[in-house]
Design an enzyme around this catalytic site. Structure first.
Site, PDB file in Angstrom:
ATOM      1  CG  LEU A 217      -8.290   1.832  -0.409  1.00 26.79           C
ATOM      2  CD1 LEU A 217      -8.452   2.559  -1.742  1.00 26.79           C
ATOM      3  CD2 LEU A 217      -9.406   2.248   0.554  1.00 26.79           C
ATOM      4  CB  THR A 218      -4.091  -0.153   2.353  1.00 28.08           C
ATOM      5  OG1 THR A 218      -5.309   0.122   3.037  1.00 28.08           O
ATOM      6  CG2 THR A 218      -2.934   0.467   3.104  1.00 28.08           C
ATOM      7  CD  GLU A 219      -1.394   2.025  -4.167  1.00 35.96           C
ATOM      8  OE1 GLU A 219      -0.333   2.683  -4.340  1.00 35.96           O
ATOM      9  OE2 GLU A 219      -2.267   1.888  -5.042  1.00 35.96           O
ATOM     10  N   PRO A 220       1.629   0.359   0.098  1.00 34.95           N
ATOM     11  CG  PRO A 220       3.336  -1.070  -0.618  1.00 34.95           C
ATOM     12  CD  PRO A 220       2.007  -0.508  -1.033  1.00 34.95           C
TER      13      PRO A 220
ATOM     14  CB  THR B  94      -8.136  -8.823   5.269  1.00 31.83           C
ATOM     15  OG1 THR B  94      -7.536  -7.831   6.104  1.00 31.83           O
ATOM     16  CG2 THR B  94      -8.689  -9.939   6.141  1.00 31.83           C
TER      17      THR B  94
ATOM     18  N   GLY C 126      -4.028 -10.165  36.113  1.00 31.39           N
ATOM     19  CA  GLY C 126      -2.665 -10.142  36.666  1.00 31.39           C
ATOM     20  C   GLY C 126      -1.687 -10.788  35.698  1.00 31.39           C
TER      21      GLY C 126
ATOM     22  CD  GLU D  80     -13.281  -2.329   7.226  1.00 30.64           C
ATOM     23  OE1 GLU D  80     -14.333  -1.707   7.012  1.00 30.64           O
ATOM     24  OE2 GLU D  80     -13.196  -3.574   7.206  1.00 30.64           O
TER      25      GLU D  80
HETATM   26  C1  LIG Z   1      -4.182  -6.474   9.798  1.00 34.37           C
HETATM   27  C2  LIG Z   1      -4.584  -5.433   8.799  1.00 34.37           C
HETATM   28  C3  LIG Z   1      -5.540  -5.739   7.844  1.00 34.37           C
HETATM   29  C4  LIG Z   1      -5.894  -4.796   6.869  1.00 34.37           C
HETATM   30  N1  LIG Z   1      -6.758  -5.136   5.863  1.00 34.37           N
HETATM   31  C5  LIG Z   1      -6.921  -4.288   4.814  1.00 34.37           C
HETATM   32  C6  LIG Z   1      -7.670  -4.698   3.647  1.00 34.37           C
HETATM   33  O1  LIG Z   1      -8.229  -5.799   3.592  1.00 34.37           O
HETATM   34  N2  LIG Z   1      -7.751  -3.841   2.601  1.00 34.37           N
HETATM   35  C7  LIG Z   1      -7.160  -2.610   2.625  1.00 34.37           C
HETATM   36  O2  LIG Z   1      -7.260  -1.891   1.628  1.00 34.37           O
HETATM   37  N3  LIG Z   1      -6.460  -2.178   3.722  1.00 34.37           N
HETATM   38  C8  LIG Z   1      -6.325  -3.001   4.794  1.00 34.37           C
HETATM   39  N4  LIG Z   1      -5.599  -2.594   5.896  1.00 34.37           N
HETATM   40  C9  LIG Z   1      -4.996  -1.266   5.901  1.00 34.37           C
HETATM   41  C10 LIG Z   1      -5.606  -0.295   6.914  1.00 34.37           C
HETATM   42  O3  LIG Z   1      -6.906   0.061   6.526  1.00 34.37           O
HETATM   43  C11 LIG Z   1      -4.638   0.897   7.015  1.00 34.37           C
HETATM   44  O4  LIG Z   1      -3.497   0.440   7.724  1.00 34.37           O
HETATM   45  C12 LIG Z   1      -5.257   2.089   7.710  1.00 34.37           C
HETATM   46  O5  LIG Z   1      -6.267   2.656   6.914  1.00 34.37           O
HETATM   47  C13 LIG Z   1      -4.207   3.177   8.019  1.00 34.37           C
HETATM   48  O6  LIG Z   1      -3.411   3.463   6.906  1.00 34.37           O
HETATM   49  P1  LIG Z   1      -1.811   3.466   7.051  1.00 34.37           P
HETATM   50  O7  LIG Z   1      -1.420   2.203   7.708  1.00 34.37           O
HETATM   51  O8  LIG Z   1      -1.209   3.761   5.726  1.00 34.37           O
HETATM   52  O9  LIG Z   1      -1.502   4.655   8.028  1.00 34.37           O
HETATM   53  P2  LIG Z   1      -1.279   6.232   7.606  1.00 34.37           P
HETATM   54  O10 LIG Z   1      -2.391   6.693   6.749  1.00 34.37           O
HETATM   55  O11 LIG Z   1       0.116   6.335   7.084  1.00 34.37           O
HETATM   56  O12 LIG Z   1      -1.396   6.906   9.012  1.00 34.37           O
HETATM   57  C14 LIG Z   1      -0.321   6.940   9.965  1.00 34.37           C
HETATM   58  C15 LIG Z   1      -0.817   7.785  11.156  1.00 34.37           C
HETATM   59  O13 LIG Z   1      -1.050   9.141  10.709  1.00 34.37           O
HETATM   60  C16 LIG Z   1      -2.383   9.517  11.037  1.00 34.37           C
HETATM   61  N5  LIG Z   1      -2.906  10.426  10.016  1.00 34.37           N
HETATM   62  C17 LIG Z   1      -2.902  10.254   8.668  1.00 34.37           C
HETATM   63  N6  LIG Z   1      -3.492  11.307   8.071  1.00 34.37           N
HETATM   64  C18 LIG Z   1      -3.907  12.140   9.071  1.00 34.37           C
HETATM   65  C19 LIG Z   1      -4.582  13.406   9.111  1.00 34.37           C
HETATM   66  N7  LIG Z   1      -4.995  14.011   8.003  1.00 34.37           N
HETATM   67  N8  LIG Z   1      -4.829  13.965  10.322  1.00 34.37           N
HETATM   68  C20 LIG Z   1      -4.420  13.366  11.469  1.00 34.37           C
HETATM   69  N9  LIG Z   1      -3.772  12.176  11.499  1.00 34.37           N
HETATM   70  C21 LIG Z   1      -3.521  11.580  10.314  1.00 34.37           C
HETATM   71  C22 LIG Z   1      -3.164   8.198  11.074  1.00 34.37           C
HETATM   72  O14 LIG Z   1      -4.367   8.345  11.809  1.00 34.37           O
HETATM   73  C23 LIG Z   1      -2.142   7.288  11.731  1.00 34.37           C
HETATM   74  O15 LIG Z   1      -2.165   7.489  13.125  1.00 34.37           O
HETATM   75  C24 LIG Z   1      -5.282  -3.510   6.905  1.00 34.37           C
HETATM   76  C25 LIG Z   1      -4.345  -3.197   7.900  1.00 34.37           C
HETATM   77  C26 LIG Z   1      -3.978  -4.147   8.828  1.00 34.37           C
HETATM   78  C27 LIG Z   1      -2.905  -3.790   9.836  1.00 34.37           C
END
Ligand SMILES: Cc1cc2nc3c(=O)[nH]c(=O)nc-3n(C[C@H](O)[C@H](O)[C@H](O)COP(=O)(O)OP(=O)(O)OC[C@H]3O[C@@H](n4cnc5c(N)ncnc54)[C@H](O)[C@@H]3O)c2cc1C
Length: 382
Positions: free
Chosen positions: A125-128, A158, A342, A366
């Site tokens: 689901l997640t993209e760069p 994952t 510690g 998630e």
């Molecule tokens: C080790 C690891 C495993 C993962 N596995 C998977 C996987 O298997 N499949 C998958 O699809 N994804 C996966 N993810 C992705 C993960 O679900 C996302 O990193 C997460 O949902 C946050 O998205 P982002 O990193 O783009 O942060 P962003 O959405 O860019 O958020 C950056 C910050 O802004 C805040 N923010 C964003 N919008 C708002 C808002 N409207 N109001 C207030 N604050 C806001 C966020 O809370 C965060 O603090 C994984 C991530 C990691 C690190």
């Protein structure tokens, strides 16, 4: 109202607890240090039936339920979170979309090997460029004759690049809805499909023995029948999967929080300062009492969310509360457990150092803590 577990749940909990102590604990630190995937542990988890816990026997599963999965996750994470997240992602994010939304053919083709743990699936689901704002999906899939042509990339996926990864479900824009919004659909992309590339594993702060990759799709073609469920249902599908997944991440967080209590009690009885065990100091006792309170209340929150889900009730708010409370409790407990240890708490050879490194992601994956608060506030009519 009775939160005590049935005999079946207790038996499961006890067998996973023994497995975690006897098999996971001795071997995992080495994998963590070397950033290697624990294939031999995963194979044993498969033999125990852990990957099949919430699936019916007709698909090769154990005929249990989602709560059984949560209990197993808690016990694994009490010892190690890399192994626990491997199971969580494989079942809740990997196999579950196929089970919930797949056609009879898709279920027959993929579920037996996913449910046995012989193969793993990723959830793309997640993209760069986005995570929380899933409406920002930029990966596109265009129907060309009887094939989908996929272009785009996914981040942090994952279980997407192990030797036993069989497929990734990919969320993609497949058109435009009548109201002008993006039409999102989910497509199954088998590992090894030409045009589907898996980047080398990330260098992560924690979950170092779990598998996480960036994926790219460059004119990647899969048959039209790889559409998962109905076209245009991608948004609803991943919301359902993530709602459930939050209960599982809450359970995993409780395991980590409880593991911090276990290690802290052990250390507080052993370590001496000023002529007595540090556990005799009230400052240390209060820290451990607060850690136990956080683990206990977080457990009640996920039990309640799971009970609502299994009863077929609306559980969105309660899953978000459980995930938020449990993940923040895990981070707090890991910080305090490290403090109690510690200088040794800062050494990787001590389990609490691993707990500390593994805890932070629980407030991010998630759905971040901010997203959980948004869900709760929305559900309260704000
Ligand atoms: C080790 C690891 C495993 C993962 N596995 C998977 C996987 O298997 N499949 C998958 O699809 N994804 C996966 N993810 C992705 C993960 O679900 C996302 O990193 C997460 O949902 C946050 O998205 P982002 O990193 O783009 O942060 P962003 O959405 O860019 O958020 C950056 C910050 O802004 C805040 N923010 C964003 N919008 C708002 C808002 N409207 N109001 C207030 N604050 C806001 C966020 O809370 C965060 O603090 C994984 C991530 C990691 C690190």
């Amino acid at each position: 109202m009775d939160f005590r577990l049935s005999e079946e749940y207790e038996a499961l909990r006890s067998s996973v607890r023994s497995f975690a102590r006897e098999v996971v604990a001795p071997g995992i630190a080495d994998h963590y240090e070397r950033h290697t995937f624990p294939y031999e542990i995963v194979a044993q988890m498969g033999k125990m039936g852990l990957f099949g816990l919430p699936f019916p026997e007709e698909h090769g599963g154990m005929g249990g339920d989602y709560f059984a999965l949560c209990l197993a996750l808690e016990e694994l994470a009490r010892v190690d979170s890399s192994v626990a997240i491997t199971l969580e992602a494989a079942v809740s994010l990997g196999a579950m979309p196929i089970y919930r939304f797949g056609t009879a053919e898709q279920r027959a083709r993929w579920l037996p090997k996913l449910v046995s743990g012989e193969a793993l699936a990723g959830f793309g689901l997640t993209e760069p460029g986005f995570g929380s704002d899933a409406g920002g999906t930029a990966t596109r899939a265009v129907l060309d004759g009887d094939e989908w042509v996929i272009n785009g990339s996914k981040a942090f996926i994952t279980n997407s690049g192990t030797d036993i990864t069989a497929l990734v479900t990919v969320t993609a824009v497949t058109g435009t809805n009548p109201d002008g919004s993006k039409e999102l659909s989910t497509i199954i992309v088998p590992s090894g499909t030409p045009g589907f590339a898996v980047a080398p594993g990330y260098s992560k702060v924690g979950w170092c023995a779990s598998d996480t990759h960036e994926l790219t799709f460059d004119d990647c073609r899969v048959p039209a029948e790889n559409l998962l469920g109905q076209r245009g249902r991608g948004f609803a599908q991943f919301l359902r999967i993530l709602d459930e997944g939050r209960i599982a991440i809450a359970a995993l967080s409780v395991g980590l929080a409880q593991g911090c209590v276990d290690e802290s009690i052990r250390y507080a009885k052993d370590r001496h300062a000023f002529g007595r065990p540090i556990g005799n100091f009230q400052a240390i006792q209060f820290k451990i009492a607060d850690m136990e309170r956080r683990a206990y209340t977080s457990r009640l929150a996920y039990y309640d969310a799971a009970a609502r889900m299994l009863a077929g009730e609306d559980f969105k708010r309660h899953a978000a509360i459980a995930k938020l409370h449990a993940s923040e409790s895990a981070v707090d407990n890991a910080r305090e457990a490290t403090q109690i240890h510690g200088g040794y708490g800062f050494m990787n050879e001590f389990p609490v150092a691993r707990f500390w490194r593994d805890s932070k992601i629980l407030e991010i994956g998630e759905g971040t803590s901010e997203v959980q608060r948004m869900i709760i506030a929305r559900d309260l009519g704000l």
